[in-house]
Every structure is written in structure tokens, then in C-alpha cells.
Scaffold this active site. Structure first.
Site, PDB file in Angstrom:
ATOM      1  N   CYS A   1      64.390  45.047  36.872  1.00 31.11           N
ATOM      2  CA  CYS A   1      64.581  44.382  38.056  1.00 31.11           C
ATOM      3  C   CYS A   1      63.176  43.721  38.781  1.00 31.11           C
ATOM      4  CB  CYS A   1      64.828  45.252  39.123  1.00 31.11           C
ATOM      5  SG  CYS A   1      66.478  46.168  38.587  1.00 31.11           S
TER       6      CYS A   1
ATOM      7  N   ILE B   1      71.797  46.465  33.842  1.00 35.68           N
ATOM      8  CA  ILE B   1      71.734  47.013  32.411  1.00 35.68           C
ATOM      9  C   ILE B   1      72.576  48.407  32.402  1.00 35.68           C
ATOM     10  CG2 ILE B   1      70.050  47.949  30.936  1.00 35.68           C
ATOM     11  CD1 ILE B   1      69.642  44.988  31.314  1.00 35.68           C
TER      12      ILE B   1
END
Length: 658
Positions: A2, A51
């Protein structure tokens, strides 16, 4: 994986927060989240790449009592086991995210929580009751975490551009951060922009929200035991085999843990042992079909196609081979530099940037073989010379400038090298550089083996180059997460105690790693030497083979551009460009080397000029009101416009738009 941002000491407008999120959007296109505490003047922001826990893992994350707030970039491995142990102690989780374990590890162990974290991460944690902000980073600095310390605030972000976009820090060139010969000082790393620092790898920084007092604490060190550099008398007996077994055990576990994802996982595959070994262990542990990705260079005499195809066939992967032309490399230089925020002297990061774009079409996560050379002494001549120097001469006479050694300049007379290299810079900058170099040299007298110091310095440099503009930055530009099993700290802790003579054995680099792969990889893959990612591409030649392809960059190399930036000397550039035109001759190798190195200098000068134009001259890129990250059909301004400072944020959104 991120993008994260944090600010303590002042509040941001909604527009400024939007600008920050825009500039981190490529790191996390799947979601956004913001936490603000206006009364305490704390802001945390997050852009999410999904993810693990695709449904409930949105950030910022909060503790049960809402006292702790967290934004995290990265992966915490073995988190299911950690979570189970915390649940047994009464903690209750709101998500299935790996990041959430950080909150309750902190509640249980306080600042000792880092001892329990295994992975690649950078995070910001705000403890409301203690009025404390904690900025933590993984042991090797795989995930970036920049910061700026101002008189009345602290600002943190995954990328420098997000700090600038906040309006808190104005981008200005830091000449020391552009000096390729400045020896690395791990405690005071220089970046190309003034006011930009980092939370050091293996460290955390705490900020008292009330007083803005800060403290940086190192929780892990890469220091290598001195005795590993001692000569090991022959015969070695069974010791090398025992070391190899331990390496295999730890590497297999590191790979297994890095396969945990709720999205497809792939592999960057080259022709050498490192990525092939990782691939073989992936196949052992992965039930689904593995996608692998490699790059080759059209028209180059050197090519690893044969070897990567052989490795892919052995592993049985769904292999994707990207053939890149010189035109493609030069066409993507500008965009690559925008994302790296750091200059580089070759086209290697551009190749990796293009390959990452291709890989992202098929997977969201890739594993690679980065770090094996640094951990197991894979650069043969580089580390071998350090071993010999430490054993055959006084360590106090050794040149401990790792960058000079890597550039193969360490044997030149220092006075000559200083004078020539300083003359490359603008006359207004030479005094600052000379002082910075002197400061960096202070305290470098070795008290330990030369090879250990050089290896540790090389590991400390990795977040800037191999993990930076050859890793996170060019991969996350395409919202692709990279995982690096060779930089698992449990594997490193096992490897650092292995004698140097077992790593560099009888002239064979990474010998203990090759031993570990015996029976797992075919011998022709296990024993062959890898050329290196971009050694299979032709050298840069601005004034020869690349003349037409680089013509569009000439506005950056005018006298006007040099005087505007005041980084490098225009007169020095003219001299270097003459050397870059020296006649090619197979008989006179020294002329070829001078020409090649002169072209590298021109490349570096060019990128410094480009960074100045992108970030310093033009400020329009930072504003969300002037660019849309998902705007279809966005146009790319000409290089001539950029050279005049008209860089448009939309120009770096081509990938997202297309």
C-alpha cells in the site's frame, strides 16, 4: 502492499489530503482511508492494494477500544500463528488482515513488538492514550518510509512526492544526495531533496504528539560476527554441508511464508541460481500453476533467453518473456524516473519498470531472487577483493568507500579523484560536497574485517538502489507487490554466521547457496554464473547507437538547463560529452572504457536535470485539481515542455489510464 502517509503537529485541508492520496494512488488503487484527530493534530492516510483479506482489510485499522490507529504498507508473515497466540490471550480481531496483528502485538509487548514481526513492512501507529506516534520499518528497508522533521511538525510517507503534495515541504535539490561518490552513512542517508530523511531500516521512530520530541531506536542490526572472516583451514570436512542444509531449511520456510496471498503469485525469473532456486521452492509449496516473467533485449549480442527458458521449462511455469527494444527503454525513462525519485546511471530500472507492467497483467504479487548476492557474497570480484585486502594488508589502509569500490574507482589516487569528480558539479556546489564527503569519511577506520564492513555497507545501500529503483518503486508504480525471500531475517541470521570461506570458496561465489541447491536444481543452472539483469542489454551510447533515441532529451542538456538547475557544470558536461564520443576500438580497451563511463556520467547528469524540472521547477503535478489519476485518454506533454518546467502529473498516469 500500500501507500501510507502521516502528519503530526498540524492539520491538513481536505484538498491537501486529496493531493497526497492522488500521489500514492498507484501504490494502492483498490481503496482509500483517512483518520484525522484535529484536536491532537494527527492525520493518517492509506491507499490500499488488496492482497490478503480482500473484503474486511480496509485501513486505517483500529483496536477494539479505538485507542490504537494503524496504517501499514507491507506483509507480516506467519500472522495466522501470531493471531492465534494473541486470541488465546483474549484479543479479538475485527478483520482477517495480516496487518491487524501489529495492533495487538503492540498492546501486548509495547515497543518490543518488533521482535515478533517477520516480513516486509513500514507502518504508522498512533497510540491516543499515550499521545505517541510510532513509525516502524522492516529490518532491511524493503518497504520505504520517508520523513521530514520540521520546527512544528513531522510528516511521513511511502514516497517523497506525497510529502511534497501535502504542501508541508517544498521540493528543493540536495546536492549531497546526488553525489554518486559520497560514501553511505547509514545514520544520515542523503536523498536528492532537502529536508527528506528516512526511518532507518531495522528501526522505529517515536514522536510525542504533545511536545514533538522524537527518538529513533534501532531494534535490529545486520552486523556480521568478526570470526566469519577468519581463514578456515582445509580440509573443511562436513561443515559446508551442514551450513548448506541450514540455508535450505531457512530459505524454504522464507519462500513458503511468502506464498500466503488471496491473489495470484508469480516469479521474476532470470538465468541464474537465485530466482531459479526460489522458483523450485515455490513449486514445492504452491498447489496452483506458477507464472514466471523474464526480460530480454532485442538486438543485443548478450542474451539470457536460452537460460531463462531452460529454467522455466525445468520449473514447469507458465512463462512470459518480454522482449524489449532500445526504443521502449528510452521511451519509458522519464516515467520511470518520476516513480523512482532517484537518479540511476543505467537503463536497468527502466527495464524492470516495463517488466513490472507486463507482470501486473497476470499477477498482483511476485517473488524474486534479490538479496542473494548481498547475503551470500555473490559479487565475486567486489567481495573477493575485500577478503584479500583484509587478509593481506592492514585494515587501516583499506579504502572503505563502498560506492567507489563498486564503481571500480577505489584504486585511483584519492586527491585526483576528488578534484576531478568535484569539477563535474556546478561551482556553487563544490564546497558543500567537499564538506559532506569529509563528514562521511570521518570515523570510517575499521575495527573489524574489511569484508564484513563492505558487506554491511552494501546491505545498508540496498533500500536506495536494488530495493528502491530496481525494486519497490518500479513495481509499485504498476500496483505490483514484490516479496524478497533472501531478505528474510531468519535466513540472514543463519547466513551471517557462515564463514566467508564457505560463501566464496575456491573462486566460486555463493558457494554455500549452490551447495544448498544440489539435488533441487540441475547442475547447469545451479553452477552457472549470472550475467546480471541489464548486462544482457547494450551499453548506453548517447552519441553513437542511441543518438536518435536520446535526441528528445536534449532540452535537459542545454546550457540554459544546467544554469537553471545549478547541479552540474555545463563546461564539465561538454568535456564529458567529448569523451563519450571517443572512437570505438577493440584494440584499445581503455578508450572503450572511458567512452562507456563518460556515457554513464551523461546519463546521471540528464536524470538529475530531469528531477529538477519535474519536482522543483514545476509544482502543478501535486494538485489533485489539475490531474485525474484515472482520466482516460490523458495526454503526455513533450519533453521540450518538461525541460521548461511544464511537467504535467497526467504524464505519469499513462499506465493507469491505459
Amino acid at each position: 502492499m500500500c501507500g501510507i502517509f502521516g502528519l503530526v503537529g498540524q492539520n491538513l485541508t481536505n484538498s491537501a489530503i486529496e493531493d497526497v492520496l492522488l500521489n500514492l494512488d498507484h501504490r494502492g488503487p483498490d481503496g482509500r482511508g483517512v483518520f484525522t484527530d484535529a484536536s491532537s493534530q494527527v492525520t493518517l492516510a492509506h491507499t490500499r492494494l488488496t492482497i490478503i483479506d480482500l473484503v474486511t482489510g480496509a485501513q486505517p485499522l483500529h483496536s477494539q477500544d479505538a485507542n490504537i490507529v494503524l496504517v501499514c504498507n507491507g506483509e507480516i508473515y506467519d500472522f495466522e500463528r501470531i493471531r492465534s497466540s494473541l486470541e488465546a490471550k483474549g484479543y479479538r480481531f475485527a478483520t482477517k488482515s495480516d496487518s491487524e496483528v501489529i495492533i495487538y502485538l503492540y498492546e501486548e509487548f509495547g515497543l518490543d513488538c518488533f521482535e515478533h514481526l517477520r516480513g516486509e513492512f513500514a507502518f504508522l501507529l498512533y497510540d491516543k492514550s499515550k499521545r505517541l506516534l510510532i513509525a516502524g520499518r522492516d529490518r532491511f528497508g524493503i518497504k520505504p518510509l520517508y520523513c521530514s522533521k520540521l520546527a512544528n511538525s513531522f510528516v511521513f510517507a511511502s514516497e517523497m512526492k506525497a510529502i511534497f503534495a501535502s504542501g508541508i515541504v517544498e521540493p528543493q535539490i540536495n546536492i549531497a544526495g546526488l553525489d554518486p561518490l559520497l560514501n553511505l552513512d547509514p545514520a544520515n542517508v542523503q536523498f536528492p531533496f532537502l529536508g527528506i530523511e528516512q526511518v532507518p531500516p531495522g528501526s522505529f521512530l517515536t514522536v510525542d504528539v504533545s511536545t514533538l520530541e522524537s527518538r529513533t531506536t534501532r531494534y535490529w542490526s545486520s552486523e556480521i560476527p568478526v570470526q566469519t572472516a577468519d581463514v578456515v583451514p582445509k580440509p573443511y570436512g562436513e561443515a559446508p554441508e551442514a551450513c548448506a542444509e541450514r540455508v535450505l531449511q531457512e530459505l524454504n520456510e522464507a519462500v513458503r511464508l511468502r506464498l500466503r496471498a488471496d491473489v495470484p503469485v508469480g516469479l521474476y525469473l532470470s538465468g541464474g541460481i537465485d530466482s531459479a532456486f526460489v522458483g523450485a521452492l515455490i513449486v514445492r509449496n504452491l498447489k496452483s500453476k506458477l507464472h514466471s516473467f523474464s526480460i530480454s533485449f532485442a538486438g543485443s549480442e548478450k542474451n539470457e533467453q536460452k537460460h531463462t527458458r531452460q529454467a522455466a521449462a525445468f520449473l514447469g511455469t507458465a512463462h512470459h518473456e518480454l522482449v524489449v527494444t532500445r526504443q521502449m527503454l528510452w521511451d519509458n525513462l522519464e516515467e520511470t524516473l518520476w516513480f523512482t525519485e532517484l537518479p540511476f546511471a543505467s537503463l536497468a530500472p527502466v527495464g524492470k519498470f516495463i517488466l513490472s507492467h507486463e507482470a501486473r497483467k497476470h499477477v498482483k504479487v511476485v517473488l524474486n531472487g534479490q538479496g542473494a548476492d548481498e547475503v551470500f557474497l555473490g559479487y565475486r570480484s567486489f567481495f573477493q577483493s575485500a577478503v584479500l585486502e583484509g587478509r593481506n594488508s592492514s585494515p587501516r589502509t583499506a579504502n572503505l568507500n563502498t560506492r567507489l569500490r563498486r564503481l571500480k574507482l577505489a584504486n585511483l589516487p584519492m586527491e585526483f579523484l576528488e578534484r576531478v569528480s568535484l569539477s563535474l558539479f556546478h561551482k556553487s556546489q563544490r564546497g558543500r560536497l567537499a564538506k559532506a564527503r569529509q563528514t562521511a569519511r570521518a570515523g570510517r577506520t575499521p575495527g573489524r574485517p574489511v569484508v564484513n564492513i563492505i558487506q554491511e555497507d552494501r546491505i545498508a545501500e540496498m533500500p536506495i538502489d536494488i530495493l528502491g529503483f530496481l525494486g519497490d518503486r518500479v513495481e509499485m508504480a504498476h500496483s505490483l507487490e514484490v516479496r524478497v525471500p533472501f531478505l528474510d531475517h531468519e535466513l540472514y541470521d543463519a547466513a551471517r554466521s557462515i564463514p566467508v570461506d564457505f560463501k566464496l570458496r575456491d573462486g566460486v561465489e555463493k558457494a554455500v547457496l549452490r551447495d544448498a541447491a544440489r539435488g533441487i536444481l540441475p547442475d547447469d543452472i545451479r553452477t552457472r554464473r549470472k550475467l546480471g539483469f541489464m548486462l544482457t542489454s547494450d551499453k548506453i551510447d548517447f552519441f553513437g547507437a542511441d543518438r536518435k533515441l536520446t535526441a528528445k532529451f536534449r532540452p535537459y542538456l542545454t546550457r540554459e538547463a544546467f544554469e537553471r538547475a545549478q547541479i552540474f557544470s555545463w563546461r564539465a558536461y561538454k568535456v564529458v560529452s567529448i569523451l563519450g564520443r571517443l572512437p570505438l576500438s577493440k584494440r584499445v580497451g581503455v578508450l572503450r572504457r572511458v567512452r562507456r563511463n563518460a556515457n554513464k556520467v551523461v546519463m546521471y547528469m540528464l536524470q538529475a536535470q530531469m528531477l529538477h524540472a519535474m519536482y522543483v521547477i514545476n509544482r502543478g503535478w501535486a494538485s489533485a485539481s489539475k490531474a485525474s489519476p484515472l482520466a482516460d485518454g490523458s495526454t503526455v506533454p513533450s519533453v521540450e515542455e518538461v525541460g521548461r518546467g511544464a511537467f504535467d502529473r497526467q504524464s505519469v498516469q499513462r499506465t493507469r489510464a491505459n
